[in-house]
Design an enzyme around this catalytic site. Structure first.
Site: not given
Length: 180
Positions: A36, A81
């Site tokens: 991701s 993230k």
């Protein structure tokens, strides 16, 4: 002789205790699972995580953070993230572009591929107090705030400062966040 053994064991216990305190509260290491954050961070990369920095200041837009997600039955997991917006920031995602407080941000670190416009639960709004909005650099393959919502700042475990492995890709993570 027994005094020497007790002395050595005592020193070992102290060293283990200090190591645990350092790992828990000051810095640590993590291995990334998933893609991701590609191309910035890849599957199986080993990262140095600064755990004490956010005791002194809040995260900044552009920081890569390790946190517990606000997802039911997954709060004990760790996600990685990038911070896109902080409390009181207004954000909008339109045609794969991110706007913070009305200005398009330049994101030369994201995966360079056509943006797939999936239906996101959150694509614009204002970040509530004590929260942040995070996204993966691989926007087409990231379970992030667009889908699970805002992340409480208190859920942050640390900031990823440095990729240590693979050795030929050692890199410090810094972002000078420019806005158009």
């Amino acid at each position: 002789m027994l005094d020497k053994i007790i002395g050595v064991l005592k020193n070992i216990l102290i060293a283990v205790f200090v190591a645990i305190i350092i790992e828990e509260f000051i810095f640590g290491f993590t291995v990334v699972q998933g893609e991701s954050m590609a191309p910035t961070v890849n599957n199986q990369d080993k990262l140095f995580v600064n755990k004490i920095g956010y005791l002194l200041h809040k995260p900044k837009i552009g920081d890569i953070v390790i946190f517990h997600p606000p997802i039911e039955n997954r709060q004990k997991e760790y996600f990685i993230k990038r911070v896109i917006a902080m409390e009181n920031d207004e954000f909008m995602i339109q045609d794969g572009k991110v706007f913070i407080n009305g200005k398009k941000i330049i994101e030369d670190y994201i995966m360079n591929e056509p943006y797939i416009d999936r239906t996101a639960d959150i694509s614009q709004g204002k970040v509530p107090k004590g929260m942040m909005f995070v996204m993966g650099d691989n926007r087409n393959d990231s379970n992030d705030s667009r889908y699970f919502g805002f992340v409480p700042i208190k859920n942050i475990e640390g900031k990823a400062n440095l990729r240590l492995w693979p050795f030929d890709e050692v890199k410090a993570f810094t972002v000078d966040y420019e806005k158009d």
